[in-house]
Design an enzyme around this catalytic site. Structure first.
Site, PDB file in Angstrom:
ATOM      1  N   TYR A  56      14.391  -1.590  15.331  1.00  0.00           N
ATOM      2  CA  TYR A  56      14.469  -1.889  13.770  1.00  0.00           C
ATOM      3  C   TYR A  56      15.850  -2.326  13.332  1.00  0.00           C
ATOM      4  O   TYR A  56      15.732  -3.629  12.272  1.00  0.00           O
ATOM      5  CB  TYR A  56      14.212  -0.331  13.095  1.00  0.00           C
ATOM      6  CG  TYR A  56      14.076  -0.289  11.626  1.00  0.00           C
ATOM      7  CD1 TYR A  56      12.865  -0.697  11.080  1.00  0.00           C
ATOM      8  CD2 TYR A  56      15.245  -0.037  10.796  1.00  0.00           C
ATOM      9  CE1 TYR A  56      13.014  -0.752   9.699  1.00  0.00           C
ATOM     10  CE2 TYR A  56      15.189   0.067   9.505  1.00  0.00           C
ATOM     11  CZ  TYR A  56      14.048  -0.295   8.937  1.00  0.00           C
ATOM     12  OH  TYR A  56      13.631  -0.023   7.557  1.00  0.00           O
ATOM     13  N   GLY A 105       0.808  -1.203   0.071  1.00  0.00           N
ATOM     14  CA  GLY A 105      -0.025   0.062   0.021  1.00  0.00           C
ATOM     15  C   GLY A 105       0.881   1.417  -0.016  1.00  0.00           C
ATOM     16  O   GLY A 105       0.342   2.486  -0.108  1.00  0.00           O
ATOM     17  N   SER A 144      15.667  -6.168  14.066  1.00  0.00           N
ATOM     18  CA  SER A 144      14.900  -6.725  13.338  1.00  0.00           C
ATOM     19  C   SER A 144      15.094  -6.913  11.853  1.00  0.00           C
ATOM     20  O   SER A 144      15.046  -8.135  11.310  1.00  0.00           O
ATOM     21  CB  SER A 144      13.544  -6.277  13.136  1.00  0.00           C
ATOM     22  OG  SER A 144      13.661  -4.713  12.229  1.00  0.00           O
ATOM     23  N   ILE A 201      15.352   5.583   1.665  1.00  0.00           N
ATOM     24  CA  ILE A 201      14.561   5.686   0.185  1.00  0.00           C
ATOM     25  C   ILE A 201      13.363   6.840   0.614  1.00  0.00           C
ATOM     26  O   ILE A 201      12.926   6.783   1.766  1.00  0.00           O
ATOM     27  CB  ILE A 201      13.953   4.237  -0.150  1.00  0.00           C
ATOM     28  CG1 ILE A 201      15.071   3.179  -0.060  1.00  0.00           C
ATOM     29  CG2 ILE A 201      13.006   4.367  -1.670  1.00  0.00           C
ATOM     30  CD1 ILE A 201      16.058   3.443  -1.463  1.00  0.00           C
TER      31      ILE A 201
HETATM   32  P1  NAD Z   1       5.894   2.566   4.218  1.00  0.00           P
HETATM   33  O1  NAD Z   1       5.732   3.136   5.632  1.00  0.00           O
HETATM   34  O2  NAD Z   1       6.023   3.771   3.128  1.00  0.00           O
HETATM   35  O3  NAD Z   1       5.194   1.345   3.699  1.00  0.00           O
HETATM   36  C1  NAD Z   1       5.213   0.281   4.778  1.00  0.00           C
HETATM   37  C2  NAD Z   1       3.750  -0.543   4.541  1.00  0.00           C
HETATM   38  O4  NAD Z   1       3.817  -1.752   5.373  1.00  0.00           O
HETATM   39  C3  NAD Z   1       2.534   0.332   4.442  1.00  0.00           C
HETATM   40  O5  NAD Z   1       1.851   0.458   3.575  1.00  0.00           O
HETATM   41  C4  NAD Z   1       2.065  -0.313   6.042  1.00  0.00           C
HETATM   42  O6  NAD Z   1       0.462   0.023   6.119  1.00  0.00           O
HETATM   43  C5  NAD Z   1       2.443  -1.741   5.966  1.00  0.00           C
HETATM   44  N1  NAD Z   1       2.289  -2.479   7.036  1.00  0.00           N
HETATM   45  C6  NAD Z   1       2.683  -2.054   8.044  1.00  0.00           C
HETATM   46  N2  NAD Z   1       2.306  -2.785   9.080  1.00  0.00           N
HETATM   47  C7  NAD Z   1       1.966  -3.896   8.494  1.00  0.00           C
HETATM   48  C8  NAD Z   1       1.309  -5.332   8.785  1.00  0.00           C
HETATM   49  N3  NAD Z   1       1.277  -5.660  10.409  1.00  0.00           N
HETATM   50  N4  NAD Z   1       0.715  -5.859   7.975  1.00  0.00           N
HETATM   51  C9  NAD Z   1       0.456  -5.578   6.776  1.00  0.00           C
HETATM   52  N5  NAD Z   1       0.937  -4.494   6.205  1.00  0.00           N
HETATM   53  C10 NAD Z   1       1.686  -3.449   7.134  1.00  0.00           C
HETATM   54  O7  NAD Z   1       7.462   2.066   4.247  1.00  0.00           O
HETATM   55  P2  NAD Z   1       8.847   1.855   3.121  1.00  0.00           P
HETATM   56  O8  NAD Z   1       9.539   2.854   3.232  1.00  0.00           O
HETATM   57  O9  NAD Z   1       7.985   1.564   1.894  1.00  0.00           O
HETATM   58  O10 NAD Z   1       9.411   0.435   3.613  1.00  0.00           O
HETATM   59  C11 NAD Z   1       9.121  -0.607   2.887  1.00  0.00           C
HETATM   60  C12 NAD Z   1      10.086  -1.545   3.615  1.00  0.00           C
HETATM   61  O11 NAD Z   1      11.235  -1.356   3.341  1.00  0.00           O
HETATM   62  C13 NAD Z   1       9.952  -1.799   4.935  1.00  0.00           C
HETATM   63  O12 NAD Z   1      10.225  -3.203   5.387  1.00  0.00           O
HETATM   64  C14 NAD Z   1      11.162  -1.095   5.388  1.00  0.00           C
HETATM   65  O13 NAD Z   1      11.750  -1.523   6.684  1.00  0.00           O
HETATM   66  C15 NAD Z   1      12.058  -1.103   4.328  1.00  0.00           C
HETATM   67  N6  NAD Z   1      13.248  -0.236   3.959  1.00  0.00           N
HETATM   68  C16 NAD Z   1      12.736   1.141   4.108  1.00  0.00           C
HETATM   69  C17 NAD Z   1      13.692   2.063   3.780  1.00  0.00           C
HETATM   70  C18 NAD Z   1      13.428   3.538   3.786  1.00  0.00           C
HETATM   71  O14 NAD Z   1      14.506   4.481   3.826  1.00  0.00           O
HETATM   72  N7  NAD Z   1      12.250   4.067   3.356  1.00  0.00           N
HETATM   73  C19 NAD Z   1      15.172   1.684   3.820  1.00  0.00           C
HETATM   74  C20 NAD Z   1      15.441   0.303   4.127  1.00  0.00           C
HETATM   75  C21 NAD Z   1      14.317  -0.436   4.165  1.00  0.00           C
END
Ligand code: NAD
Length: 227
Positions: free
Chosen positions: A160, A17, A163, A193
């Site tokens: 975090y 989402g 995890s 990102i």
């Molecule tokens: P985001 O917050 O934009 O999206 C995360 C999504 O996960 C949301 O739509 C949320 O509703 C959903 N979510 C949360 N809890 C949930 C649950 N219990 N069940 C189902 N869906 C759930 O975050 P993002 O930045 O797109 O991150 C996506 C992935 O990338 C994550 O695992 C994050 O840790 C990882 N990540 C992000 C970054 C960054 O800088 N944005 C960097 C490294 C890794």
């Protein structure tokens, strides 16, 4: 025109989402996959679904909390009922942060982040792998989203980073156990990102991070290649 690389594939994307998960859904759909957009936030998943190019594919959203074994079980049953096959690609993108310095971090904040990022990844990996093995599919690919901070640590993110380090170990073990079924398991470790998650990081922290990035900017979830 180049052949679509994911034509006729069914792909499941948790956290579809928002942010990286949404960009993955969009790219997969563009490459010809039918996408199961999985998220706990129905409105966000609907918004993703609206953006997906759908020539012949019928993308579907599933509202699922990846921390719940019951939800994940129902998700797989619903996918089987709808598509009569398991997803051959699964991307575990669902993730949360609850940042605080170690000395001030509440135990609940530690548990919650581990539950979504690590246990959720375990539950979905296990459910998809079981379904693939049971179906007799000869190959599959599970892609888990870790983070560079799971490797190097980051102030304010004891929960975090732990995890995400766990996700790497989980994925390596999954890869060793599932290779004999033709299922590949890999982790990617993104840097910072530009998504709603990164939007929660205080600007002074981002400024420091950006000093380490040669391009001097946050990454683009679409890789700058899409839309
Ligand atoms: P985001 O917050 O934009 O999206 C995360 C999504 O996960 C949301 O739509 C949320 O509703 C959903 N979510 C949360 N809890 C949930 C649950 N219990 N069940 C189902 N869906 C759930 O975050 P993002 O930045 O797109 O991150 C996506 C992935 O990338 C994550 O695992 C994050 O840790 C990882 N990540 C992000 C970054 C960054 O800088 N944005 C960097 C490294 C890794």
């Amino acid at each position: 025109m180049a052949a679509l690389r994911l034509s006729s594939r069914l792909a499941l994307v948790t956290g579809g989402g928002s942010g990286i998960g949404r960009a993955v859904c969009q790219r997969f759909a563009k490459e010809g996959a039918t996408v199961a957009v999985v998220d706990i936030d129905k409105g966000a998943a609907e918004e993703t679904l609206r953006t997906l190019p759908s020539d012949q594919q019928q993308h579907v959203l599933f509202v699922t909390d990846v921390t719940s074994p019951e939800h994940v079980h129902s998700l797989m049953a619903d996918i089987q009922a709808r598509f009569s096959r398991p997803p051959c690609v699964a991307v575990n993108c669902a993730g949360i942060t609850a940042d605080r310095l170690l000395l001030k971090m509440e135990s609940d904040a530690f548990d919650q982040v581990l539950k979504v990022n690590l246990k959720g990844t375990f539950l979905v990996t296990q459910a998809v792998a079981k379904a693939l093995v049971a179906s007799g599919a000869e190959k599959g690919s599970i892609i888990n989203v870790g983070s560079i901070v799971g490797k190097v640590g980051n102030v304010g993110q004891a929960n975090y980073t732990a995890s995400k380090a766990g996700v790497v170990a989980l994925t390596k073990t999954s890869a060793k156990e599932l290779a004999r079924f033709g299922i590949r398991c890999n982790t990617i470790l993104p840097g910072f990102i530009d998504t709603p998650m990164a939007g929660k990081v205080p600007q002074k922290v981002l400024d420091k991070v950006l000093q380490l990035v040669p391009m001097g900017r946050l990454g683009d979830p679409t890789g700058g290649l899409f839309m």
